[in-house]
Design an enzyme around this catalytic site. Structure first.
Site, short mmCIF file in Angstrom:
data_model
loop_
_atom_site.label_atom_id
_atom_site.label_comp_id
_atom_site.label_asym_id
_atom_site.label_seq_id
_atom_site.Cartn_x
_atom_site.Cartn_y
_atom_site.Cartn_z
N GLY B 36 46.09 -34.45 10.12
CA GLY B 36 46.79 -34.13 8.86
C GLY B 36 47.22 -35.41 8.17
N LEU B 37 47.69 -35.25 6.95
CA LEU B 37 48.13 -36.40 6.15
C LEU B 37 49.23 -37.19 6.84
CD1 LEU B 37 48.46 -34.62 2.66
CD2 LEU B 37 46.63 -36.21 3.35
N SER B 38 49.36 -38.43 6.45
CA SER B 38 50.53 -39.21 6.86
C SER B 38 51.78 -38.49 6.36
CB SER B 38 50.44 -40.61 6.22
OG SER B 38 51.59 -41.36 6.54
N GLY B 39 52.76 -38.30 7.22
CA GLY B 39 53.98 -37.60 6.82
C GLY B 39 53.91 -36.09 6.92
N GLY B 41 53.80 -34.36 9.62
CA GLY B 41 54.62 -33.87 10.73
C GLY B 41 53.90 -33.82 12.07
N LYS B 42 52.75 -34.46 12.16
CA LYS B 42 51.97 -34.43 13.41
C LYS B 42 52.78 -34.91 14.61
CE LYS B 42 48.93 -37.36 11.77
NZ LYS B 42 49.55 -37.52 10.43
N SER B 43 53.36 -36.09 14.49
CA SER B 43 54.09 -36.67 15.62
C SER B 43 55.33 -35.86 15.96
CB SER B 43 54.50 -38.11 15.31
OG SER B 43 53.36 -38.91 15.17
N SER B 110 43.26 -39.03 11.39
CA SER B 110 41.84 -38.68 11.63
C SER B 110 41.28 -37.86 10.47
CB SER B 110 41.68 -37.95 12.98
OG SER B 110 42.60 -36.90 13.15
#
Lengths: 218, 218
Positions: B36-39, B41-43, B110
């Site tokens: 997903g996009l930066s920001g 919420g992946k992490s 990615s």
């Protein structure tokens, strides 16, 4: 009342830590790094150690040519630069496994002291244990075994830069474990490593002392 | 009589297999791949999922910029070739973790479908599960959050080829899990992934249903 299944887990705020993972696994992650000539017995010992650890419920994972050279390092050749990068990447993967709590068993000739020491440093900087195991076997014995026929090819000049023939093997100066394979059985070698893991708190002695082939047989 | 400590271990001849490791861990290894996009919420989701798995005694391990970009991929930059190699290596590491029995949680933008599909193929060829999780968040929301101030820099032209600004994000066509983050709480998102892991036999339902914050508190 709700039953707590994971009795070894203590809840706390914040992110899951390395120590939390070690608690789940009831073991400490570490890197066991076998180094020695081709045919010295690195992989054989790693396989037997893996079996011994499995029998006492400990999680280990072997890193070797089969799963590394064909995977993460498949874009590397055998130039000096690529051989160095090969060992560096394996060291980084081993470091991640150790952080995860796994006891990884790396079996690579890794002939150069500088490369191995770089991997050792990576571990020390990360607060992880690097257990260098010198699988010490004379060239004569390794060459006589020649399980993959590589010495024969090297002697015939079909393989260049072969460790022990036309490329040096730099033995560890001060390895954590030095296996004199000409004077030991494989069972003795595995026991020495198990003792090291126990004495240094990676696994608990009672567990492997109570493991028994007969008992565990299906 | 000798006490058998590792009750989940059945002894057999031959090398320790992947199934043996899964038996020790009482879980199946798998790769959970957040994209997903930066920001987006992946992490954050990965951290919460890791906590939820830890509470039920399951071993997971996060792969992210902190331990990958500074480690195994520290010799990679941001050229197209290097970004592709970055994802490939992470995919190979995740595959090794899955083989070892660990549930790895990869959090990387990615952005390219081809790269992610290559990682999926690596897993399928190895008989391992690749669980693609699309952390779907609108560019407007991600840019408003801008936790690292990267969108601001990208808009100012200080960062080039930034995903969503001047480089594309190719959303997964058919991810295993699609999290519409604008309509869900983080608890709901984590629960969806836990349910997926349970329904597909990676973990056992009863265990997480019985986990309870209050009960586990020290």
């Amino acid at each position: 009342m709700t039953k707590q299944k994971a009795t070894n887990v203590t809840w706390h705020d914040g992110e899951v830590s390395r120590q939390d993972r070690f608690a789940i696994l009831k073991q400490r992650g570490a890197t066991i790094w076998f180094t020695g000539l081709s045919g010295s017995g690195k992989s054989t010992i790693a396989v037997e150690l893996e079996r011994a650890l499995y029998k006492i419920g400990k999680l280990s994972y072997r890193l070797d040519g089969d799963n590394v050279r064909l995977g993460i390092n498949k874009n590397l050749g055998f130039s000096e630069e690529d051989r160095k990068e090969n060992i560096r990447r394996i060291g980084e993967v081993a470091k991640l496994f150790g952080d995860a709590g796994v006891i990884s068993l790396s079996s690579f000739i890794s002939p150069y002291m500088a490369d191995r020491n770089e991997v050792r440093q990576l571990h020390e900087q990360a607060g992880l244990e690097f257990i260098e195991v010198h699988v010490d076997c004379s060239l004569a014995v390794a060459e006589k075994r020649d399980p993959k026929g590589l010495y024969k090819k090297a002697r015939a000049g079909e393989i260049k830069n072969f460790t022990g023939i036309d490329d040096p093997y730099e033995a560890p100066a001060n390895p954590e474990i030095h296996l004199h394979t000409d004077k030991m059985t494989i069972d003795e070698e595995v026991q020495i490593i198990l003792d090291h893991l126990t004495e240094n708190g990676f696994i608990i002695k009672q567990e492997y002392l109570s493991a028994d082939d007969t008992q565990l047989a299906p």
